[in-house]
Scaffold this motif. Structure first.
Motif, PDB file in Angstrom:
ATOM      1  N   ALA A   1       0.352 -16.683   5.180  1.00 19.42           N
ATOM      2  CA  ALA A   1       0.621 -17.319   6.471  1.00 19.42           C
ATOM      3  C   ALA A   1      -0.530 -17.129   7.455  1.00 19.42           C
ATOM      4  O   ALA A   1      -0.470 -17.641   8.577  1.00 19.42           O
ATOM      5  N   GLY A   2      -1.551 -16.391   7.050  1.00 24.00           N
ATOM      6  CA  GLY A   2      -2.702 -16.173   7.921  1.00 24.00           C
ATOM      7  C   GLY A   2      -2.432 -15.226   9.073  1.00 24.00           C
ATOM      8  O   GLY A   2      -3.075 -15.310  10.122  1.00 24.00           O
ATOM      9  N   VAL A   3      -1.491 -14.299   8.866  1.00 25.31           N
ATOM     10  CA  VAL A   3      -1.053 -13.394   9.922  1.00 25.31           C
ATOM     11  C   VAL A   3      -1.556 -11.980   9.624  1.00 25.31           C
ATOM     12  O   VAL A   3      -1.550 -11.540   8.479  1.00 25.31           O
ATOM     13  N   LYS A   4      -1.953 -11.269  10.675  1.00 26.20           N
ATOM     14  CA  LYS A   4      -2.343  -9.868  10.521  1.00 26.20           C
ATOM     15  C   LYS A   4      -1.106  -9.035  10.172  1.00 26.20           C
ATOM     16  O   LYS A   4      -0.002  -9.307  10.662  1.00 26.20           O
ATOM     17  N   LEU A   5      -1.310  -8.015   9.349  1.00 27.36           N
ATOM     18  CA  LEU A   5      -0.200  -7.204   8.857  1.00 27.36           C
ATOM     19  C   LEU A   5      -0.490  -5.733   9.122  1.00 27.36           C
ATOM     20  O   LEU A   5      -1.594  -5.253   8.853  1.00 27.36           O
ATOM     21  N   VAL A   6       0.522  -5.025   9.637  1.00 33.75           N
ATOM     22  CA  VAL A   6       0.446  -3.578   9.835  1.00 33.75           C
ATOM     23  C   VAL A   6       1.598  -2.940   9.066  1.00 33.75           C
ATOM     24  O   VAL A   6       2.761  -3.309   9.254  1.00 33.75           O
ATOM     25  N   ILE A   7       1.268  -1.992   8.200  1.00 33.85           N
ATOM     26  CA  ILE A   7       2.261  -1.322   7.351  1.00 33.85           C
ATOM     27  C   ILE A   7       2.319   0.142   7.758  1.00 33.85           C
ATOM     28  O   ILE A   7       1.281   0.805   7.857  1.00 33.85           O
ATOM     29  N   ASP A   8       3.523   0.646   7.981  1.00 37.01           N
ATOM     30  CA  ASP A   8       3.618   2.029   8.446  1.00 37.01           C
ATOM     31  C   ASP A   8       3.924   3.002   7.305  1.00 37.01           C
ATOM     32  O   ASP A   8       4.178   2.610   6.165  1.00 37.01           O
ATOM     33  N   HIS A   9       3.845   4.299   7.637  1.00 34.15           N
ATOM     34  CA  HIS A   9       4.214   5.397   6.743  1.00 34.15           C
ATOM     35  C   HIS A   9       3.513   5.324   5.384  1.00 34.15           C
ATOM     36  O   HIS A   9       4.134   5.531   4.340  1.00 34.15           O
ATOM     37  N   PHE A  10       2.220   4.988   5.401  1.00 34.27           N
ATOM     38  CA  PHE A  10       1.423   4.904   4.174  1.00 34.27           C
ATOM     39  C   PHE A  10       1.962   3.856   3.200  1.00 34.27           C
ATOM     40  O   PHE A  10       1.578   3.839   2.023  1.00 34.27           O
ATOM     41  N   GLY A  11       2.863   2.988   3.646  1.00 39.65           N
ATOM     42  CA  GLY A  11       3.510   2.059   2.727  1.00 39.65           C
ATOM     43  C   GLY A  11       4.699   2.661   2.024  1.00 39.65           C
ATOM     44  O   GLY A  11       5.312   2.005   1.174  1.00 39.65           O
ATOM     45  N   LYS A  12       5.048   3.913   2.345  1.00 40.41           N
ATOM     46  CA  LYS A  12       6.177   4.638   1.746  1.00 40.41           C
ATOM     47  C   LYS A  12       6.237   4.431   0.229  1.00 40.41           C
ATOM     48  O   LYS A  12       7.188   3.878  -0.322  1.00 40.41           O
ATOM     49  N   PRO A  13       5.198   4.891  -0.494  1.00 41.08           N
ATOM     50  CA  PRO A  13       5.223   4.721  -1.951  1.00 41.08           C
ATOM     51  C   PRO A  13       6.378   5.479  -2.602  1.00 41.08           C
ATOM     52  O   PRO A  13       6.936   6.418  -2.010  1.00 41.08           O
ATOM     53  N   ASP A  14       6.710   5.083  -3.815  1.00 40.18           N
ATOM     54  CA  ASP A  14       7.657   5.835  -4.638  1.00 40.18           C
ATOM     55  C   ASP A  14       6.964   7.150  -4.997  1.00 40.18           C
ATOM     56  O   ASP A  14       5.975   7.163  -5.730  1.00 40.18           O
ATOM     57  N   ASP A  15       7.470   8.271  -4.480  1.00 40.24           N
ATOM     58  CA  ASP A  15       6.790   9.543  -4.679  1.00 40.24           C
ATOM     59  C   ASP A  15       6.741   9.951  -6.150  1.00 40.24           C
ATOM     60  O   ASP A  15       5.882  10.744  -6.549  1.00 40.24           O
ATOM     61  N   ALA A  16       7.656   9.415  -6.958  1.00 36.20           N
ATOM     62  CA  ALA A  16       7.610   9.728  -8.386  1.00 36.20           C
ATOM     63  C   ALA A  16       6.367   9.129  -9.039  1.00 36.20           C
ATOM     64  O   ALA A  16       5.856   9.652 -10.038  1.00 36.20           O
ATOM     65  N   LEU A  17       5.870   8.023  -8.469  1.00 36.95           N
ATOM     66  CA  LEU A  17       4.675   7.356  -8.999  1.00 36.95           C
ATOM     67  C   LEU A  17       3.425   7.704  -8.206  1.00 36.95           C
ATOM     68  O   LEU A  17       2.307   7.546  -8.700  1.00 36.95           O
ATOM     69  N   GLY A  18       3.613   8.133  -6.963  1.00 35.10           N
ATOM     70  CA  GLY A  18       2.484   8.534  -6.139  1.00 35.10           C
ATOM     71  C   GLY A  18       1.509   7.398  -5.899  1.00 35.10           C
ATOM     72  O   GLY A  18       1.898   6.258  -5.652  1.00 35.10           O
ATOM     73  N   VAL A  19       0.223   7.702  -5.992  1.00 37.80           N
ATOM     74  CA  VAL A  19      -0.807   6.706  -5.706  1.00 37.80           C
ATOM     75  C   VAL A  19      -0.819   5.584  -6.738  1.00 37.80           C
ATOM     76  O   VAL A  19      -1.467   4.553  -6.521  1.00 37.80           O
ATOM     77  N   ASN A  20      -0.103   5.745  -7.827  1.00 39.43           N
ATOM     78  CA  ASN A  20      -0.025   4.685  -8.842  1.00 39.43           C
ATOM     79  C   ASN A  20       1.160   3.751  -8.625  1.00 39.43           C
ATOM     80  O   ASN A  20       1.377   2.827  -9.422  1.00 39.43           O
ATOM     81  N   CYS A  21       1.907   3.961  -7.547  1.00 39.43           N
ATOM     82  CA  CYS A  21       3.009   3.053  -7.218  1.00 39.43           C
ATOM     83  C   CYS A  21       2.449   1.639  -7.035  1.00 39.43           C
ATOM     84  O   CYS A  21       1.461   1.452  -6.308  1.00 39.43           O
ATOM     85  N   PRO A  22       3.025   0.624  -7.677  1.00 36.53           N
ATOM     86  CA  PRO A  22       2.478  -0.737  -7.558  1.00 36.53           C
ATOM     87  C   PRO A  22       2.354  -1.212  -6.115  1.00 36.53           C
ATOM     88  O   PRO A  22       1.384  -1.887  -5.764  1.00 36.53           O
ATOM     89  N   GLY A  23       3.324  -0.889  -5.276  1.00 39.85           N
ATOM     90  CA  GLY A  23       3.231  -1.294  -3.884  1.00 39.85           C
ATOM     91  C   GLY A  23       2.051  -0.651  -3.181  1.00 39.85           C
ATOM     92  O   GLY A  23       1.366  -1.295  -2.384  1.00 39.85           O
ATOM     93  N   PHE A  24       1.793   0.609  -3.477  1.00 35.71           N
ATOM     94  CA  PHE A  24       0.661   1.295  -2.847  1.00 35.71           C
ATOM     95  C   PHE A  24      -0.656   0.726  -3.346  1.00 35.71           C
ATOM     96  O   PHE A  24      -1.606   0.566  -2.572  1.00 35.71           O
ATOM     97  N   ARG A  25      -0.720   0.374  -4.624  1.00 37.83           N
ATOM     98  CA  ARG A  25      -1.955  -0.239  -5.146  1.00 37.83           C
ATOM     99  C   ARG A  25      -2.181  -1.594  -4.466  1.00 37.83           C
ATOM    100  O   ARG A  25      -3.321  -1.955  -4.134  1.00 37.83           O
ATOM    101  N   ALA A  26      -1.095  -2.358  -4.241  1.00 39.30           N
ATOM    102  CA  ALA A  26      -1.222  -3.636  -3.536  1.00 39.30           C
ATOM    103  C   ALA A  26      -1.674  -3.415  -2.097  1.00 39.30           C
ATOM    104  O   ALA A  26      -2.465  -4.195  -1.558  1.00 39.30           O
ATOM    105  N   LEU A  27      -1.176  -2.354  -1.468  1.00 34.73           N
ATOM    106  CA  LEU A  27      -1.580  -2.020  -0.106  1.00 34.73           C
ATOM    107  C   LEU A  27      -3.073  -1.707  -0.048  1.00 34.73           C
ATOM    108  O   LEU A  27      -3.786  -2.179   0.843  1.00 34.73           O
TER     109      LEU A  27
END
Length: 271
Positions: free
Chosen positions: A155-181
């Motif tokens: 949509a061409g909109v700026k995005l701000v994500i809070d709390h580090f993106g709240k990854p799944d702590d079981a996956l940590g930095v390998n959480c797919p959402g965190f990798r997308a972030l």
């Protein structure tokens, strides 16, 4: 708790304001034990050497933005986000901008009716956000975050994500959402708040998320937030601790000045 570090952040980009007599959502996941007023927060900022703040719309109170808007009108040191219906008209949004609102908050966690960003009314809302040079402020569960990022970027909109993106702590930095972030930060239209470390499984998890973000960004498009008054952790966290956590996550003073001052002043205050 020891005294807070001398070089406190200039801007706190994530905290909440409310009073207990405000209309709370029937599905609210937390019922605050006491008020969190603008006067209390400004006193807290002053005690800890923080100059400016950005109010995060609280899911607990839905579209009741009234108290926050009145606080912004009285306090030029504050900006905020609002939770709006997707059919909110342009004139209302322009007035909100004049009052100090700088973006909308979209809730995808702990709500019974998360937004459908493909729906026509949300496409119109996002266009109005873009026209106002606002941003979308959000948090989505790890497995849903990639889709949210794609829709907002599309949509061409700026995005701000809070709390580090709240990854799944079981996956940590390998959480797919965190990798997308991380990939979104590199593309340059997404900002991330280093906030809510006390909500992670362990302090080491927050340190790992911070380290990964610093590696891909060099400190660009990162910001700090206290998450005051620490909903559901009111008696377990202090404001001084959140500043100390920031120093722990970002040991380099130049990067702290960028994250805690330069970046949020540009994004939220046009400075």
């Amino acid at each position: 708790m020891t005294e807070p570090p001398a070089d406190s952040p200039l801007v706190d980009t994530h905290f909440h304001l409310y009073t207990r007599d405000m209309p709370i959502q029937a599905w609210a996941w937390h019922h605050p034990p006491e008020d969190a007023t603008a006067e209390q927060f400004i006193a807290t900022m002053d005690t800890h050497g923080v100059g400016f703040g950005v109010v995060a719309a609280a899911s607990l109170y839905g579209q009741y933005n009234d108290y926050v808007i009145r606080c912004l009108r009285r306090n030029p040191r504050l900006r905020g986000t609002a939770y709006l219906r997707p059919d909110t008209d342009m004139y209302t949004m322009e007035r909100l901008k004049a009052d100090g609102i700088v973006g909308i908050r979209l809730f995808f966690r702990r709500v019974p009716d998360p937004p459908d960003l493909d729906a026509a009314e949300y496409r119109v809302l996002l266009r109005r956000v873009r026209d106002l040079d606002w941003h979308v402020h959000t948090l989505a569960s790890g497995d849903a975050l990639a889709g949210v990022i794609a829709a907002i970027e599309g949509a061409g909109v700026k995005l701000v994500i809070d709390h580090f993106g709240k990854p799944d702590d079981a996956l940590g930095v390998n959480c797919p959402g965190f990798r997308a972030l991380l990939a979104a930060v590199e593309r340059g239209r997404t900002w991330v708040k280093m906030s809510g470390g006390f909500r992670m499984a362990t302090p080491d998890h927050a340190r790992a998320y911070a380290r990964a973000l610093l590696e891909v960004s060099g400190g660009e498009r990162l910001m700090w937030g206290s998450d005051w008054p620490f909903a559901a952790f009111e008696d377990k966290v202090t404001y001084a601790r959140t500043i100390a956590d920031f120093h722990d996550w970002v040991p380099d003073a130049a990067q702290r000045r960028l994250i805690g001052g330069d970046t949020p002043m540009r994004l939220y205050f046009g400075a």
